[in-house]
Design a protein around this motif. Structure first.
Motif, mmCIF file in Angstrom:
data_model
loop_
_atom_site.group_PDB
_atom_site.id
_atom_site.type_symbol
_atom_site.label_atom_id
_atom_site.label_comp_id
_atom_site.label_asym_id
_atom_site.label_seq_id
_atom_site.Cartn_x
_atom_site.Cartn_y
_atom_site.Cartn_z
ATOM 1 N N SER A 169 -38.964 -26.826 -16.274
ATOM 2 C CA SER A 169 -39.671 -28.106 -16.372
ATOM 3 C C SER A 169 -39.652 -28.802 -15.028
ATOM 4 C CB SER A 169 -38.987 -28.961 -17.433
ATOM 5 O OG SER A 169 -39.207 -30.311 -17.168
ATOM 6 N N THR A 216 -25.542 -35.801 -15.121
ATOM 7 C CA THR A 216 -25.139 -36.995 -14.373
ATOM 8 C C THR A 216 -23.785 -37.484 -14.840
ATOM 9 O OG1 THR A 216 -27.470 -37.563 -14.448
ATOM 10 C CG2 THR A 216 -25.993 -39.189 -13.508
ATOM 11 N N GLY A 276 -35.418 -31.529 -10.252
ATOM 12 C CA GLY A 276 -35.925 -30.636 -11.286
ATOM 13 C C GLY A 276 -35.783 -29.167 -10.954
ATOM 14 N N VAL A 294 -30.470 -33.531 -17.820
ATOM 15 C CA VAL A 294 -30.164 -34.131 -16.512
ATOM 16 C C VAL A 294 -29.228 -35.305 -16.703
ATOM 17 C CG1 VAL A 294 -31.124 -35.383 -14.569
ATOM 18 C CG2 VAL A 294 -32.274 -33.366 -15.426
ATOM 19 N N ARG A 295 -29.459 -36.070 -17.777
ATOM 20 C CA ARG A 295 -28.554 -37.188 -18.047
ATOM 21 C C ARG A 295 -27.147 -36.680 -18.284
ATOM 22 N NH1 ARG A 295 -29.843 -41.722 -22.533
ATOM 23 N NH2 ARG A 295 -28.723 -40.498 -24.103
ATOM 24 N N ALA A 341 -30.721 -31.389 -9.506
ATOM 25 C CA ALA A 341 -31.159 -31.750 -10.861
ATOM 26 C C ALA A 341 -32.217 -32.823 -10.814
ATOM 27 C CB ALA A 341 -29.956 -32.225 -11.668
ATOM 28 N N ARG A 342 -32.032 -33.781 -9.913
ATOM 29 C CA ARG A 342 -33.000 -34.866 -9.846
ATOM 30 C C ARG A 342 -34.336 -34.398 -9.332
ATOM 31 N NH1 ARG A 342 -28.804 -37.979 -7.796
ATOM 32 N NH2 ARG A 342 -27.602 -37.850 -9.694
ATOM 33 N N SER A 401 -34.966 -34.181 -19.380
ATOM 34 C CA SER A 401 -34.314 -35.439 -18.995
ATOM 35 C C SER A 401 -32.967 -35.616 -19.690
ATOM 36 C CB SER A 401 -35.228 -36.623 -19.294
ATOM 37 O OG SER A 401 -35.541 -36.638 -20.667
ATOM 38 N N VAL A 413 -39.274 -33.736 -14.680
ATOM 39 C CA VAL A 413 -38.014 -34.416 -14.985
ATOM 40 C C VAL A 413 -38.065 -35.824 -14.433
ATOM 41 C CG1 VAL A 413 -35.560 -34.409 -14.593
ATOM 42 C CG2 VAL A 413 -36.764 -32.264 -14.938
ATOM 43 N N MET A 443 -26.301 -32.225 -8.431
ATOM 44 C CA MET A 443 -26.988 -33.386 -8.986
ATOM 45 C C MET A 443 -28.280 -33.664 -8.228
ATOM 46 S SD MET A 443 -25.968 -34.363 -11.654
ATOM 47 C CE MET A 443 -27.328 -35.492 -11.769
ATOM 48 N N LEU A 444 -28.226 -33.502 -6.914
ATOM 49 C CA LEU A 444 -29.455 -33.710 -6.135
ATOM 50 C C LEU A 444 -30.530 -32.736 -6.602
ATOM 51 C CD1 LEU A 444 -28.052 -34.237 -2.537
ATOM 52 C CD2 LEU A 444 -29.102 -35.930 -4.014
#
Lengths: 230, 699, 198
Positions: free
Chosen positions: A2, C171, C86, C167-168, C83-84, C164, A5, C80-81
């Motif tokens: 995906s 985080t 995507g 990702v949360r 992940a943000r 999302s 995001v 995390m970077l």
């Protein structure tokens, strides 16, 4: 995979690779510096304690700033406020506990009484502090027999922290008196023991010097011991 | 083999004395029977779907009230048993006891249980019930921040309740150490049985539930207020709740950690608080009171919030100084964390330390007084209505002030050296807890009952109950203050008649009976109000001419609270809206509603199983319990489908339906029934039951 | 998987709440560690004749654990970077490294514990060792739960792909992981380094 995001605003951060790298390098420095200062004993004890604590706090601040992005959320800065309150409470708990517990130790009894109990009972440690004059328990045992009106052997050579054990193989109870007269003299703060038939008494040899003792009723039944420092 | 499966459980653990048999019947079998009757009448699906798995804070709040109310009965019975023993002790010896009718060991278990139950399961339960129900309504929220944590917290609390009652049926002993189980008495060496283990785990499981609830409430109050409602415009009950919950998250971790350390000493042979191998029992006292003192402020701050609301509403004035009230509550919160040593002045920390904590303890009287004077100032030049909530407030003023003054006496270390652990101390803290916390809860229940149930409580019987409580309290606790100064220690199961104390103890027991009558009247009040529902109905949603947003909803509110959240511009938001001619026109919108969930029950169930397994050393069950918790938590947190949408059209329909129903209702005329009228009805009903049976068997 | 119907604002507000709530939970966890630190500070010298930390601890080993955990905190941040942005592959990569480093940390710590126990220095021996094992062991237990959480989340990301909600979760997990490293700084300083000073 995906690609839609949405960036969640958790903790409200706008980290970049740069910020993480700076944080990492600074943390490395703040870890290695106190380590080497300690290993090479660069300063005295108290200075080192303060130094390593300061570095720990600095590294915490670095990680909070660069890894946790603290302080960059928008107002009201609840996260920061909660952290500040928590740190205050932590200090209150740690400092308060240390203050209270150390005072409780000092208030336990008059120090001379504590010292006496500790010496007499060869107590190893009080409140984490090594105490008593005989660390790690007592040393050697020396046995002395009271039999047929005689003390065998009648002279013992021992060191401080050894133990003298007097065994009564005689029929009557033997009352030990230190010194040569009939006065109640003491050794290491204690008067001589009373030993019933078939029993024994242990005397911690904590004071150096030469001492004599005899039975209260039969003054010819006597012995001596010499205690020297190790 | 048996040891593997059952740990230390054996047939001997089953009840076999009058004490444990009675307890099993009263506190295990009877509630189970009541539950069975409920399921028979209403059905299991109703119970499970409407109530047990509900995440609606209103429903959870009501469940908290029911459980806490039941525990109030048990805690009160414990108190009566203690007083009876103390009244009989010098002159009687029955039921195999050396003095009175209780053995020393039983007596010690009873006062320990009394303390734990009242603090953890009655006061916390009622407080959480009120906060759950009222705070979201007051701030214009629909739910708490995390409905899942809410139900989980409740079921963990229930786990603690079950654990503190189940020892009657399995094990036969509770901790006999006092409510805080001070070391080294609570160590294995001196308390080898399961009693202290039940104590540890009942507190641990409900403590964790409390911490989760605290986090939840803080999230809700700080992040979910209606638009325009800044912190300085929040109702004062919400402020009291916020301060209380801030304290909860600050101190319950300390309790959790300390209980774990005691657990490690007992189970893993560690030496934190033992008498040998370097342990320091005084550290336990230090840690447990770091939790224990702020805990009482956790309980009383919401009560202060209730009083702020009640005084303003029933004086028909706004609160004299909102800022002072908030500053007072914050001041109490701040100082509460720095006074804990006053519980062990006599442990020997010396003059410096005692002086510091003594001064801090006295300082905390200042913000408390600011609050009290604020309330009195609010009453000044108000048009006061002496309804039942207002009466509870007035009772609070007298009794709490007495407790506060005796507290300042105790705060002076030299005085405390005489009075520590005497009955003076016991009277002091009961004055504060009963006068402050309990009266606040009663005031809150009477005040908000119409909102919760749709009809208000019977005023006449309510006033009767109030007077019983006041008279009973004075009869019980004023002699207690006197006895304390005369030298009587707390927790005495017997004493010599030559001390001259017995008449005082007898008076205390009689006072206890009067209080019990008060409690009975409160129960009657609720039943009588049910019987007169139509006469006491609240059709407008605002029976008291209230000032805050909860009164803007119908009574009871719909599941989503308000159909549309208004924008708030002032304090006393609802009062302002009424002055402007009503709430703004409702703009219906879609509402996200969380699904009910059983995951709270499952996780709490596994947690309970783990705690039970720890008590009885059943290792396989510990493993299963922990794995179960982990699996359920993963299942719940990785489940994305947890809400559904109530469309605007559906909301509009629900609102219209309700409006039609309310408009068609007519308020019945007449007076609230009196106690005597209730007695008549009750006797007739009871006779009817017997008569009915006679008709069947006779003819 | 459910698609979002509600406006963006709602979910952003929800994430903000959850993040804040998790932060408050971390504060409570810090307070729990504080009790363990306080006990350690009070009881550290109550060895009842047994060996002190100075005689037991290996500073190089503790330094190694510290550097490993610090690096894992860094790689979690990089994860995390990713992940943000995507980027699923990078997420799995960086967090995979974090997982491995965390696992090695645990192994080293367990090795230390086993050595002590084998030599007869267990948590029953005296109050000092009781508080050592409890403080360091509790941190290790938190790391274990963190690894479990990480493993499950990475498994879901691998199967479902990043979204999302995941990702949360990452985080919150990285918050937890950074926080554990901060606690370790103090364990390293107060337990290991100070053992050679007090």
């Amino acid at each position: 995979m995906s690609n839609e995001v949405r960036i969640p605003k958790v903790g409200s951060h706008h980290g970049t690779v740069a910020s993480y790298v700076i944080g990492f390098v600074l943390s490395l420095i703040f870890t290695l510096v106190p380590y080497y200062l300690l290993v090479h004993k660069t300063f005295g004890k108290n200075a080192l304690i303060v130094t390593i604590l300061v570095f720990a706090v600095l590294q915490m601040a670095v990680q909070m700033l660069f890894f946790l992005h603290l302080g960059r959320e928008k107002k009201p800065r609840f996260n920061l406020a909660f952290l500040g309150s928590t740190v205050s409470i932590i200090l209150l708990i740690i400092v308060g506990s240390l203050w209270i517990m150390s005072h409780l130790y000092h208030g336990m009894s008059a120090m001379n009484v504590t010292d006496k109990v500790v010496t007499d009972e060869a107590i190893y440690q009080v409140n984490g502090v090594q105490a008593g004059t005989c660390p790690g328990g007592t040393g050697k045992n020396y046995e002395v027999m009271m039999m047929d009106g005689r003390v065998t052997p009648d002279h013992i050579e021992a060191h401080v922290c050894d133990t003298l054990i007097i065994v009564n193989h005689d029929s009557p109870t033997r009352n030990i008196i230190y010194g040569s007269g009939n006065n109640t003299e003491t050794y290491a703060g204690q008067p001589g023991p009373s030993i019933p038939r078939g029993q024994s008494a242990a005397i911690s040899l904590t004071e150096p010097g030469t001492y004599t003792f005899h039975d209260k009723t039969l003054s010819t039944m006597s012995g001596a011991f010499t205690v020297t420092q190790k | 083999m048996k040891e593997f499966w059952l740990g230390r459980l054996s047939l001997h653990a089953l009840p076999h004395e009058w004490f444990t048999i009675g307890g099993t019947i009263g506190f295990i079998l009877m509630p189970l029977v009541a539950l069975a009757i409920l399921i028979r009448i209403k059905g299991w699906k109703w119970l499970w779907g409407e109530w047990l798995t509900s995440v609606d804070p209103k429903k959870i709040g009501i469940m908290y009230f029911i459980v806490a109310g039941f525990m109030l009965l048990r805690g009160g019975l414990d108190a009566l048993m203690v007083w009876l023993q103390q009244a009989l002790a010098p002159s009687t010896s029955v039921l195999g006891a050396a003095h009175g009718y209780l053995s020393s060991d039983h007596f010690q278990q009873i006062f320990t249980a009394h303390g734990n139950i009242m603090v953890f399961f009655v006061a916390m339960g009622f407080v959480f019930g009120l906060i759950n129900y009222i705070v979201p309504l007051q701030i214009g929220a629909r739910d708490l921040a995390s409905p899942f944590l809410n139900t989980l917290g409740f079921w963990l609390y229930v786990g603690g309740v079950v654990m503190v009652n189940m020892f009657f049926g399995l094990g036969g002993e509770y901790a006999a150490t006092g409510w805080l189980a001070v070391a080294p008495l609570s160590e294995t060496q001196f308390s080898p049985g399961v009693g202290v283990d039940y104590w540890i785990w009942s507190l641990q499981i409900s403590g964790i539930g409390t911490t989760l609830a605290g986090i939840n409430f803080i999230m809700t109050i700080l992040k979910m207020r209606a638009p325009g409602m800044t912190l300085w415009k929040m109702p004062l009950f919400t402020w009291g709740s916020l301060c209380s919950m801030l304290m909860v998250v600050a101190i319950f971790p300390l309790l959790t950690a300390t209980l774990f350390l005691m657990f490690f000493d007992r189970y893993l042979g560690m030496h934190f608080f033992t008498t040998a191998l370097g342990g320091n029992a005084m550290m336990y006292t230090n840690l447990i009171w770091m939790w224990g003192h702020p805990e009482v402020y956790v309980l009383v701050l919401p009560a202060f919030g209730v009083f702020s609301e009640v005084v303003a509403t029933f004086s028909r004035k706004r609160i004299a100084s909102y800022t002072s009230q908030v500053v007072g509550m914050l001041g109490v919160t701040l100082f509460a964390l720095s006074v804990w040593l006053h519980h062990f002045f006599t442990m020997g920390a010396g003059g410096d330390v005692n002086a510091f904590f003594g001064v801090m303890t006295m300082v905390i009287a200042v913000p408390t007084s600011v609050l009290v004077f604020g309330w009195i100032a609010t009453m000044h030049k108000g048009r006061i209505r002496f309804s039942v909530p207002m009466l509870w407030f007035l009772g609070f003023i007298g009794i709490f002030a007495l407790g506060g003054i005796s507290g300042v006496v105790l705060a002076v270390p030299p005085a405390d050296f005489q009075l520590h652990n005497s009955l003076f101390l016991v009277a002091h803290f009961h004055s504060n807890v009963i006068g402050g916390v309990l009266f606040g809860i009663f005031a809150g229940i009477n005040y908000w009952f119409p909102k919760i149930a749709g009809f208000r409580l019977n005023e006449r019987i309510g006033k009767n109950a109030f007077w019983c409580w006041i008279v009973g309290f004075c009869l019980s606790f004023i002699p207690m203050y006197i006895l304390g100064i005369m030298g009587a220690t707390r927790r005495l199961d017997h004493y010599d008649a030559s001390t001259g104390w017995q008449p005082f103890y007898i008076m205390m027991f009689i006072g206890g009976l009067v209080i019990a009558a008060g409690v009975a009247l409160q129960i009657i009040q609720v039943i009588a109000s049910f019987l007169q529902k139509r006469r006491l109905a609240d059709l407008t949603g605002d029976p008291w001419d209230g000032r805050t947003l909860e009164w803007a909803t119908s009574s009871p509110p719909p599941s989503y609270n308000l159909a549309a959240i208004p924008e708030v511009t002032t304090r006393d938001a609802f009062y302002e809206f009424k002055n402007q001619g009503g709430l703004p026109k409702t703009q219906y919108e879609d509402i996200r509603v969380p699904y009910n969930t059983a995951s709270g029950i499952y996780i709490a169930g596994f947690a309970f199983a783990t705690c039970f397994a720890f008590v009885w050393h059943i290792i396989w069950l510990v493993v299963v319990g922990i794995l179960g918790i982990i699996v359920c938590v993963i299942a719940r947190t990785f489940n994305d489908n947890i809400e559904y949408t109530l469309t605007a059209a559906e909301v509009e329909k629900i609102e219209e339906d309700r409006k039609k129903r309310t408009e068609s209702q007519v308020l019945e005329d007449g007076e609230d029934m009196s106690v005597w009228e209730f007695m008549k009805i009750a006797i007739v009903w009871a006779l009817g039951l017997i008569g009915f049976k006679r008709r069947v068997h006779g003819n | 998987m459910e698609t979002e119907h509600e406006p963006k604002g709602h979910e952003a507000a929800s994430d903000d709440r959850v993040g804040f709530g998790f932060w408050v939970y971390l504060m409570t966890d810090l307070l729990m560690f504080t009790v363990l630190f306080a006990c350690f500070a009070v009881l550290r010298n109550n060895t009842f004749g047994g060996p002190t930390g100075r005689e037991l601890f290996s500073l190089p080993s503790a330094l190694a654990e510290t550097l490993i955990l610090l690096t894992s905190s860094f790689t979690a941040g990089l994860g995390m970077l990713a992940a943000r942005l995507g980027n699923k592959r990078q997420v799995l990569g960086w967090f995979g490294v974090t997982f491995l480093l965390g696992f090695v940390f645990l192994v080293l710590e367990l090795k230390e514990f086993v050595t002590f126990v084998y030599d007869g220095n267990t948590w029953h021996s005296n109050a000092s060792l009781s508080s050592f094992f409890t403080l360091v062991g509790t941190h290790g237990l938190h790391i274990t739960f963190g690894l479990l959480w990480m493993g499950v989340t990475l498994a879901f990301i691998w199967k479902r792909g990043l979204d999302s909600h995941l990702v949360r979760k990452l985080t919150l997990l990285s918050l937890f992981w950074h926080f554990l490293d901060i606690v370790w700084i103090f364990i390293f300083t107060v337990v290991y380094l100070m053992a050679f000073l007090v």
